[in-house]
Scaffold this active site. Structure first.
Site, PDB file in Angstrom:
ATOM      1  N   GLY A  76      65.712  34.638  40.873  1.00 34.57           N
ATOM      2  CA  GLY A  76      65.797  35.960  41.016  1.00 34.57           C
ATOM      3  C   GLY A  76      64.992  37.011  41.503  1.00 34.57           C
ATOM      4  O   GLY A  76      64.797  37.889  42.744  1.00 34.57           O
ATOM      5  N   ILE A 303      65.510  33.069  33.324  1.00 34.82           N
ATOM      6  CA  ILE A 303      65.221  32.902  33.948  1.00 34.82           C
ATOM      7  C   ILE A 303      64.346  32.044  35.006  1.00 34.82           C
ATOM      8  O   ILE A 303      63.658  31.746  36.073  1.00 34.82           O
ATOM      9  CB  ILE A 303      65.152  34.523  34.925  1.00 34.82           C
ATOM     10  CG1 ILE A 303      65.213  34.496  36.701  1.00 34.82           C
ATOM     11  CG2 ILE A 303      63.619  34.674  34.951  1.00 34.82           C
ATOM     12  CD1 ILE A 303      64.827  35.796  37.946  1.00 34.82           C
ATOM     13  N   ALA A 347      61.072  38.890  26.785  1.00 33.01           N
ATOM     14  CA  ALA A 347      60.449  38.141  26.006  1.00 33.01           C
ATOM     15  C   ALA A 347      59.816  38.945  24.460  1.00 33.01           C
ATOM     16  O   ALA A 347      60.412  38.927  23.374  1.00 33.01           O
ATOM     17  CB  ALA A 347      59.170  37.040  26.134  1.00 33.01           C
ATOM     18  N   ARG A 447      50.214  38.815  22.084  1.00 35.02           N
ATOM     19  CA  ARG A 447      50.772  36.841  21.462  1.00 35.02           C
ATOM     20  C   ARG A 447      51.108  36.312  22.562  1.00 35.02           C
ATOM     21  O   ARG A 447      51.966  36.287  22.768  1.00 35.02           O
ATOM     22  CB  ARG A 447      51.586  37.266  20.388  1.00 35.02           C
ATOM     23  CG  ARG A 447      51.281  35.870  19.285  1.00 35.02           C
ATOM     24  CD  ARG A 447      52.281  36.682  18.516  1.00 35.02           C
ATOM     25  NE  ARG A 447      51.951  34.990  17.373  1.00 35.02           N
ATOM     26  CZ  ARG A 447      52.824  34.975  16.919  1.00 35.02           C
ATOM     27  NH1 ARG A 447      53.117  36.231  15.671  1.00 35.02           N
ATOM     28  NH2 ARG A 447      52.633  33.304  15.815  1.00 35.02           N
ATOM     29  N   GLU A 524      55.087  39.031  35.881  1.00 41.91           N
ATOM     30  CA  GLU A 524      54.605  39.727  36.937  1.00 41.91           C
ATOM     31  C   GLU A 524      53.295  39.666  36.859  1.00 41.91           C
ATOM     32  O   GLU A 524      52.070  39.976  37.985  1.00 41.91           O
ATOM     33  CB  GLU A 524      55.116  41.218  36.980  1.00 41.91           C
ATOM     34  CG  GLU A 524      56.625  41.168  36.868  1.00 41.91           C
ATOM     35  CD  GLU A 524      57.478  42.229  37.371  1.00 41.91           C
ATOM     36  OE1 GLU A 524      58.319  42.600  37.914  1.00 41.91           O
ATOM     37  OE2 GLU A 524      57.321  42.947  36.193  1.00 41.91           O
TER      38      GLU A 524
END
Length: 562
Positions: A76, A303, A347, A447, A524
């Site tokens: 995406g 994704i 996450a 982490r 990213e």
């Protein structure tokens, strides 16, 4: 202006970047079914929490009559953050025809209809004293969007806090032009802002006669230089040092054209990485079953980032279960709402919701066996030193919903991921062709929840940075504004032969302020600045200092010294 005029060393340069397309391999597609009262749509969507409201509004149905299912998203990169034409078209057709309808966009339709990343023009002004410490910092950017659109490519996001300098000017302007809507594409903001900033830092390093790594180390702020907030954690220095050592960075005097192999000039370059850390409200339901298994349910999507694996790990660790005994059910709006895949917040946000749900389960189990939650020791489906979970549950499943709300972290801390890129590049003396020989990224992002999936994200980000540096550009016809290169034959993403051996170093840290599970986003960060490392290496290799991305062979040749 005063800081620039009084500076021992100064830089005033303008960079441009072309627009980008998400260019996901999977095209946009949707299947809709209407049963007379309920609409079910299977689509490749990143953020179901928002998508259900968008679709319900578009087709004038209440949300409770709409169900979206997106079990897997095959790419995406921002293009599927919102619902687009194929999803709405399939829904309308299914309702009118009263039969299931599938709508798939062609590659050309995807390029022509789906949002783009804005092109940018960026002026960087850097003022430094004799020791290379910044006294002035200016970053001004011009981006574009359609009239009436509120989104503006956030080019300056990390510039606000990355380097210390008392005198600062940051400004973002938006031009209103009639092209496809500009939106979020692959690390919006830093993906194009950091390459310009880090290119300017390389120019400053050369003028000041300071090693580029050392220049950055001297300018790391102790706190956010604009807001005075402490950093929740900060690993830029460690990333710079560990990355330089692993790469074999030569910290001696740097001059272009020091190494040639046949037709090829060979050089190295580096750049810092930075990406703001985001978290969002998230909910997840965890059900512990008497048979020793658990079920995790949330509308969060996967994704390709490993959401299924990470949430199974978190629940398994909290409940003393092997991850193989944890079923994760994602991508269904019937489940509790999560933030979706975007902004590198999935996450840490959804993982925190699972953590909260599992903690509530542990508290209930601890109460049943007469211990505190911290004393409860679960392993292999049993309470260590006591009963099996089946006995504690008395044959009935136990479910709890975790609700994670970020709170006031933004008011108390500046939270971000940091890193450093190092690249070796060869440039052909006669053709201007640039090839990346090897590239390394060192990253600190809280982490590490899963080393394999995190490394995969870093590799993907570095690959994106190669595209931003060398090949990717949306081209528009200047006569009527239509997009010219609307397929993968003409919009050049990096392919296998463009990508060399990549090395990833994860600088382990814990950041309890960033999220309850002490993690920050990584998806990213891996491309935020990497293009500059390649551009700086091109200059070191052949002497061509370019200020326009992508650095295509014609541009390299035009800038190459005689």
């Amino acid at each position: 202006v005063h800081a620039m005029s009084e500076a021992a060393h100064s830089v005033d340069v303008t960079f441009t970047t072309k627009g980008h397309a998400s260019a996901a391999m999977e095209p946009h597609a949707a299947i809709a079914q209407w049963d007379g009262d309920q609409l079910t749509v299977h689509a490749s969507l990143q953020m179901l929490n928002y998508n259900i409201s968008e679709l319900a509004d578009a087709i004038d149905l209440p949300e409770e009559k709409v169900r979206l299912v997106s079990r897997f998203v095959g790419g995406g990169f921002g293009s599927k953050l919102g619902v687009s034409e194929e999803t709405v078209a399939a829904a309308i057709a299914a309702m009118q025809l009263e039969r299931p309808v599938r709508v798939v966009m062609s590659r050309q339709q995807v390029f022509q209809c789906i949002m783009r990343r804005s092109e940018t023009t960026q002026r960087l002004r850097l003022a430094a004293d004799q020791k290379g410490r910044l006294t002035g910092f200016g970053h001004e950017a011009l981006v574009s969007n359609l009239p009436g659109e509120t989104f503006a490519e956030p080019v300056l996001q990390s510039s606000h806090f990355l380097y210390a300098a008392q005198n600062r000017k940051l400004m973002l302007e938006v031009a209103r032009i009639h092209r496809m809507t500009a939106g979020s594409v692959r690390a919006p903001g830093e993906a194009v802002g950091m390459p310009a900033l880090e290119g300017a830092m390389d120019v400053l390093a050369e003028r000041a006669g300071i090693d580029p790594v050392e220049l950055r180390l001297r300018n790391i702020p102790k706190e956010n230089p604009e807001e005075g907030l402490p950093f929740s954690s900060h690993k830029l220095a460690e990333c710079l040092r560990e990355g330089a050592e692993a790469f074999g960075w030569d910290s001696g005097p740097r001059k272009p054209r020091q190494k040639r192999e046949g037709e090829w000039w060979v050089g190295t370059g580096m750049a810092s990485a930075a990406r703001v850390h985001n978290v969002g409200e998230a909910k997840a339901r965890v059900t512990l079953k008497p048979d020793g298994t658990a079920l995790v349910e949330t509308d969060m999507t996967d994704i390709g980032t490993g959401t299924y694996t990470i949430l199974a790990q978190i629940a398994g660790e909290m409940l003393g279960l092997d991850p193989e005994n944890v079923l994760v059910d994602l991508g269904d709006t019937r489940h509790p709402r999560g933030p979706g895949s975007g902004g590198s917040w999935g996450a840490s946000s959804s993982g925190s919701a699972v953590y909260v749900a599992c903690k509530a389960l542990r508290e209930e189990l601890a109460d049943r066996v007469g211990v505190t939650e911290t004393e409860l020791d679960l392993a292999d489906g049993k309470v260590v030193g006591g009963q099996s979970l089946a006995q504690v549950l008395a044959g009935e499943p136990l479910a709890r919903e975790g609700h994670y709300e970020p709170g006031a972290i933004a008011d108390d801390f500046t939270a971000a991921g940091f890193g450093a890129f190092f690249a070796q590049v060869r440039v052909n003396h006669f053709t201007g062709e640039s090839r990346v020989d090897r590239m390394l990224g060192a990253f600190g992002f809280g982490r590490v929840l899963n080393r394999k999936t995190a490394r995969s994200q870093c590799l993907g980000g570095i690959t994106w940075s190669i595209g931003a540096a060398l090949t990717e550009a949306l081209e528009f016809d200047p006569r009527d504004g239509h997009l010219v290169n609307c397929d993968l034959a003409e919009y050049h993403v990096p392919v296998h032969r463009d990508v060399p051996d990549l090395e990833v170093i994860m600088v382990e840290e814990r950041d309890p302020a960033a999220s309850p599970i002490q993690a920050k986003g990584i998806g990213e960060l891996g491309m935020c600045g990497g293009a500059a490392a390649i551009g700086n290496a091109i200059y070191n290799a052949c002497g061509a200092r370019l200020f326009d991305y992508p650095m295509t062979p014609d541009r390299v040749l035009a800038c190459m010294p005689d």
